[in-house]
Structure formats: C-alpha cells, structure tokens
Design an enzyme around this catalytic site. Structure first.
Site, PDB file in Angstrom:
ATOM      1  N   GLY A  31      -2.534   4.324  -1.858  1.00  0.00           N
ATOM      2  CA  GLY A  31      -3.145   4.601  -0.568  1.00  0.00           C
ATOM      3  C   GLY A  31      -4.076   5.783  -0.541  1.00  0.00           C
ATOM      4  O   GLY A  31      -4.648   6.085   0.489  1.00  0.00           O
ATOM      5  N   LYS A  33       0.895  -1.159   0.000  1.00  0.00           N
ATOM      6  CA  LYS A  33       0.000   0.000   0.000  1.00  0.00           C
ATOM      7  C   LYS A  33       0.925   1.198   0.000  1.00  0.00           C
ATOM      8  O   LYS A  33       1.671   1.429   0.951  1.00  0.00           O
ATOM      9  CB  LYS A  33      -0.906   0.022   1.225  1.00  0.00           C
ATOM     10  N   SER A  75       1.267   5.043   0.075  1.00  0.00           N
ATOM     11  CA  SER A  75       0.635   6.328   0.361  1.00  0.00           C
ATOM     12  C   SER A  75       1.643   7.468   0.258  1.00  0.00           C
ATOM     13  O   SER A  75       1.464   8.519   0.860  1.00  0.00           O
ATOM     14  CB  SER A  75       0.011   6.305   1.760  1.00  0.00           C
TER      15      SER A  75
END
Length: 178
Positions: free
Chosen positions: A87, A62, A64
């Site tokens: 993300g 993920k 981000s």
C-alpha cells in the site's frame, strides 16, 4: 472491491468473526483485504491473512501495514491466484523483491509517470536506476501521505491542477502554503 478490515470491535475479530465479514463482503464480488492498521487500529497477523485468503471470493490484499516480516510470510504462504499489493509507494522495491504483484499507492496520484518508470526499472532488474528513482519517491511519500494523510494528498493533487476536491469530513483541508 477493496474492503477495509473491520475495526470497531477489534478484540472480537479473531477467527470466525473476521472470516464471516470477508465471506459476506465477497458475496457481492471479488474482494481484496485492505490492511491499514495505522488508520483502523486493527492489526491482522499472518494466520488471519492466510486463513481469509483461502476463502472463496477473496482474491488479494492491499497491505499498508508496513510490516515487512508479515509481507514475507504472507507472500510465502499465499494461495495460488491471491494477489498481493503493497500500500505504500515507498515500500515498493522491498515488496517486489519479495514477490509482491505491485502497489496501490496514493503516491501514484501525484506522480504516475515516475511511479511507473521506477516500477518498470525494478521489474526489469535495473536496480541502479530503480534506486535512483525510488529515493525521491520515498521522500515525497513521507512528506505528503505519511505526514499529512488524505488531506495532504488532496492538497498536493490540487496544487498540481488535479480536481481532487476536499477531504471527506471529519478530515479537514490543509491550510494553503505560499
């Protein structure tokens, strides 16, 4: 398991230390790297991600970071079976266009149907519809999660009637808005 990049000893995380961390965590079960340098201060580079992605038990990421150049390079070099999620709901169109597998977005807690509809429009190639749907989602993402973080998300969820609870200390709840 979504494992945040260790951040306390950031300068010493290069190479072996980072690999050892993810190797140990993946012994518990399949693990996703959670790269969120805005909160951890630990910025991974493409070489770090691709090296860790090759470890047994590391199944995805993920990301981000908001670093689109990094995203493009990771997607181009990732091993087979390595899942890449962006993300931020606001970055989803760019991520899907580059071959990302989807998103794990806080915004989906506020408007899951709108996120699903926008995602489906992107996946089916209806770019006009996707763009029209994505613009307000990107604005909402900026107002709630980027501006106020977890307290903002919990506040907004509470206003929608969801049992979101209070932020975990040391984070503080937002003051009610009339």
């Amino acid at each position: 398991l979504l494992a945040v990049t260790p951040h306390y000893y950031t300068p010493q995380l290069r190479g072996g230390a980072l690999d050892a961390f993810y190797r140990a965590v993946s012994a518990v079960g399949p693990v996703f790297l959670y790269h969120i340098p805005g909160y951890t201060g630990a910025q991974l580079d493409v070489a770090d991600v691709l090296r860790v992605a090759a470890l047994p038990g590391v199944v995805g990421m993920k990301d981000s970071s908001g670093n689109l150049n990094m995203m493009v390079e990771v997607l181009a070099g990732r091993p087979a079976g390595f899942t890449y999620y962006v993300g931020s709901g606001g970055a989803l169109p760019a991520a899907l266009a580059q071959g990302a597998d989807g998103t794990i977005a806080a915004l989906a807690n506020l408007c899951p149907d709108a996120m699903r509809t926008a995602s489906e429009a992107l996946v089916t190639g209806d770019l006009e519809k996707a763009s029209a749907l994505q613009a307000p989602l990107a604005r909402l993402n900026a107002l709630v999660t980027r501006r106020h973080g977890i307290p903002g998300l919990k506040y907004a969820c509470g206003r929608l009637g969801y049992a979101a609870g209070e932020p975990v200390p040391p984070l503080q709840p937002l003051a009610p808005v009339a």
